[in-house]
Design a protein around this motif. Structure first.
Motif, mmCIF file in Angstrom:
data_model
loop_
_atom_site.group_PDB
_atom_site.id
_atom_site.type_symbol
_atom_site.label_atom_id
_atom_site.label_comp_id
_atom_site.label_asym_id
_atom_site.label_seq_id
_atom_site.Cartn_x
_atom_site.Cartn_y
_atom_site.Cartn_z
ATOM 1 N N SER A 32 8.709 -31.475 8.385
ATOM 2 C CA SER A 32 9.005 -32.167 9.636
ATOM 3 C C SER A 32 9.703 -33.554 9.350
ATOM 4 O O SER A 32 10.344 -34.160 10.145
ATOM 5 C CB SER A 32 7.511 -32.792 9.990
ATOM 6 O OG SER A 32 6.838 -33.451 8.929
ATOM 7 N N ASP A 52 11.785 -21.795 15.316
ATOM 8 C CA ASP A 52 11.858 -22.067 16.693
ATOM 9 C C ASP A 52 13.201 -22.959 16.773
ATOM 10 O O ASP A 52 13.644 -23.335 15.793
ATOM 11 C CB ASP A 52 10.432 -22.752 17.113
ATOM 12 C CG ASP A 52 9.977 -23.846 16.230
ATOM 13 O OD1 ASP A 52 11.183 -24.658 15.892
ATOM 14 O OD2 ASP A 52 8.843 -23.968 15.827
ATOM 15 N N ASP A 53 13.276 -23.434 18.213
ATOM 16 C CA ASP A 53 14.520 -24.274 18.422
ATOM 17 C C ASP A 53 14.436 -25.469 17.846
ATOM 18 O O ASP A 53 15.381 -26.146 17.240
ATOM 19 C CB ASP A 53 14.629 -24.214 19.899
ATOM 20 C CG ASP A 53 14.813 -22.946 20.487
ATOM 21 O OD1 ASP A 53 15.153 -21.927 19.724
ATOM 22 O OD2 ASP A 53 14.818 -22.850 21.859
ATOM 23 N N GLN A 54 13.221 -26.219 17.659
ATOM 24 C CA GLN A 54 12.773 -27.404 17.064
ATOM 25 C C GLN A 54 13.424 -27.302 15.671
ATOM 26 O O GLN A 54 13.678 -28.429 15.175
ATOM 27 C CB GLN A 54 11.468 -27.922 17.510
ATOM 28 C CG GLN A 54 11.303 -28.141 18.905
ATOM 29 C CD GLN A 54 11.293 -26.784 19.729
ATOM 30 O OE1 GLN A 54 10.692 -25.705 19.190
ATOM 31 N NE2 GLN A 54 11.556 -27.166 20.880
ATOM 32 N N SER A 55 13.111 -26.456 15.006
ATOM 33 C CA SER A 55 13.211 -26.359 13.563
ATOM 34 C C SER A 55 14.834 -26.374 13.353
ATOM 35 O O SER A 55 15.353 -27.008 12.355
ATOM 36 C CB SER A 55 12.856 -25.255 12.781
ATOM 37 O OG SER A 55 13.540 -23.923 13.467
ATOM 38 N N ALA A 114 17.343 -28.012 15.220
ATOM 39 C CA ALA A 114 17.557 -29.335 15.643
ATOM 40 C C ALA A 114 17.082 -30.374 14.660
ATOM 41 O O ALA A 114 17.515 -31.218 14.409
ATOM 42 C CB ALA A 114 16.586 -29.640 16.823
ATOM 43 N N ARG A 115 15.755 -30.176 14.022
ATOM 44 C CA ARG A 115 15.228 -30.911 13.129
ATOM 45 C C ARG A 115 15.991 -30.922 11.853
ATOM 46 O O ARG A 115 16.353 -31.792 11.169
ATOM 47 C CB ARG A 115 13.783 -30.431 12.724
ATOM 48 C CG ARG A 115 13.209 -31.734 12.076
ATOM 49 C CD ARG A 115 11.510 -31.509 12.148
ATOM 50 N NE ARG A 115 11.211 -30.141 11.449
ATOM 51 C CZ ARG A 115 10.603 -29.180 12.510
ATOM 52 N NH1 ARG A 115 10.436 -29.114 13.580
ATOM 53 N NH2 ARG A 115 10.208 -27.827 11.929
ATOM 54 N N SER A 138 19.356 -32.739 12.572
ATOM 55 C CA SER A 138 19.307 -34.018 12.484
ATOM 56 C C SER A 138 18.915 -34.951 11.207
ATOM 57 O O SER A 138 19.092 -36.046 11.200
ATOM 58 C CB SER A 138 18.128 -34.543 13.756
ATOM 59 O OG SER A 138 16.973 -34.136 13.201
ATOM 60 N N LEU A 150 14.502 -17.462 18.761
ATOM 61 C CA LEU A 150 15.099 -18.701 19.366
ATOM 62 C C LEU A 150 15.624 -18.695 20.740
ATOM 63 O O LEU A 150 15.816 -17.347 21.205
ATOM 64 C CB LEU A 150 16.540 -18.957 18.578
ATOM 65 C CG LEU A 150 16.046 -19.390 16.841
ATOM 66 C CD1 LEU A 150 17.387 -19.783 16.219
ATOM 67 C CD2 LEU A 150 14.821 -20.293 16.813
ATOM 68 N N ASN A 209 17.513 -21.229 22.308
ATOM 69 C CA ASN A 209 18.932 -22.021 22.295
ATOM 70 C C ASN A 209 19.150 -22.632 21.091
ATOM 71 O O ASN A 209 18.422 -23.423 20.775
ATOM 72 C CB ASN A 209 18.543 -23.136 23.657
ATOM 73 C CG ASN A 209 20.194 -23.769 23.887
ATOM 74 O OD1 ASN A 209 20.989 -23.284 23.486
ATOM 75 N ND2 ASN A 209 20.138 -24.864 24.413
ATOM 76 N N CYS A 251 19.187 -15.677 23.659
ATOM 77 C CA CYS A 251 19.200 -16.956 22.851
ATOM 78 C C CYS A 251 20.798 -17.456 23.214
ATOM 79 O O CYS A 251 21.730 -16.889 22.891
ATOM 80 C CB CYS A 251 19.132 -16.549 21.180
ATOM 81 S SG CYS A 251 19.457 -17.903 20.357
#
Length: 342
Positions: free
Chosen positions: A169, A188-191, A193-194, A197, A215, A217, A250
């Motif tokens: 996280s 997942d998509d968030q992983s 982006a994380r 970032s 995924l 996107n 995707c």
């Protein structure tokens, strides 16, 4: 013994002594220079230099580069024991700058993560190149410490069998410039982006043979990102339809205003969204698909709009001709084509 024999004997001794001095000049070099020389050797051979003389006995223990490859060992347990022995006996008063680790034993992947944890807890590591073969069912994640290394500048992860990359996280890869991911699967998509970032200074991103399932996107973004490469290959035509269904759904979004080089060779996603790329200098794009319908043509057109300011564009496909796009327009090129045809 006559004078001539005595002279020859003395001359031979002097020559031998001079040769020994010449040969041993390397031992007279400073430790940093010898460390630099040894850094080009696999650590297995760097350790062997300890038998040369007392001058070399402990040099290997402070070399700033570690290179471990299981292929250098006939017996797998010997490799595991060797790596752990080096890490245990190393002089940790001097930092390790670069590590290249190749471990092909999936059953011992948990030991590999332990080594990474040890190295991550030491300051100064700038480059890590990890190649491992974890079992597809292996639940061992890479240690979170790896993602908190502010000193890391270059990271390459080659996890075979599409091993799932568990992204923590919190990520602090604040100085990372180059990230190369191969045979990695995101949860997942968030992983995705994380991870990006957490790399605010990233300049080069390579995503190679990474599974796009599950995924929806993939968003590639970065203020300082200059080079982006995404490569997928299918070697067996019989598996092509299965592969096409597997990645279907995707999308790919590229939002990198300072991107200079784009290299994209992938199975055609349902959509490619490209923001304005005013700094683009070269793009090499290959969207593979067996179904070249209106949607395919529309996507190619939309993609070309996104990279319209590039100086050189190479657009290729098994059923398409090659294009070269220049700042004054584009030239349709193929064998026998007129170069001045615009």
């Amino acid at each position: 013994m006559d004078e001539s024999s005595s002279f020859n004997h003395t001359d031979e001794d002097s020559t031998k002594k001079l040769m020994e001095e010449e040969i041993d000049k390397i031992s007279g070099l400073s430790d940093p220079v010898l460390h630099h020389i040894l850094s080009f050797l696999p650590t297995k051979y760097s350790v062997r230099t300890s038998i040369l003389s007392s001058r070399w006995r402990h040099l290997w223990a402070s070399v700033p580069t570690l290179r471990f490859d299981q292929k250098d060992f006939i017996v797998k347990p010997h490799f595991m024991d060797f790596v752990e022995g080096v890490l245990f006996l190393r002089d940790w008063s001097l930092p390790v700058r670069k590590v290249r680790l190749r471990c092909y034993d999936g059953a011992e992947f948990f030991r590999t993560t332990t080594w990474i944890r040890v190295l991550s807890r030491r300051s100064g590591l700038q480059e890590l190149d990890l190649g491992a073969h974890p079992s597809p069912l292996d639940l061992h994640a890479l240690p979170a410490e790896l993602f908190w290394l502010n000193s890391l500048v270059k990271l390459k992860l080659n996890l075979h069998c599409h091993c799932s990359l568990v992204v923590p996280s919190v990520i602090h890869l604040n100085n990372l410039k180059s990230l190369h991911l191969k045979w990695v699967q995101f949860d997942d998509d968030q992983s995705v982006a994380r991870l990006l970032s957490g790399c605010p200074q990233l300049e080069e991103l390579i995503i190679e043979e990474c599974n796009r399932v599950p995924l929806h996107n993939i968003v590639i973004s970065g203020r300082f990102l200059k080079k982006f490469t995404m490569i997928e290959t299918t070697n067996d035509e019989d598996d092509y339809d299965y592969y096409e269904d597997e990645v279907h759904g995707c999308m790919l979004t590229i939002d990198a205003p300072n991107l200079v080089v784009l290299n994209c060779c992938i199975e055609m996603p349902p959509a490619v969204i490209v923001g304005r790329l005013p700094c683009m200098e070269a793009a090499d794009i290959n969207l593979k698909s067996h179904n070249r319908d209106d949607n395919y043509c529309h996507m190619i057109c939309e993609l070309l709009k996104g990279v319209c300011e590039t100086k050189v564009l190479r657009l290729s496909n098994s059923s398409m001709e090659e294009f070269e796009y220049h700042s004054k327009g584009y030239t349709k090129g193929y064998t026998g084509a007129d170069e001045d045809k615009r």
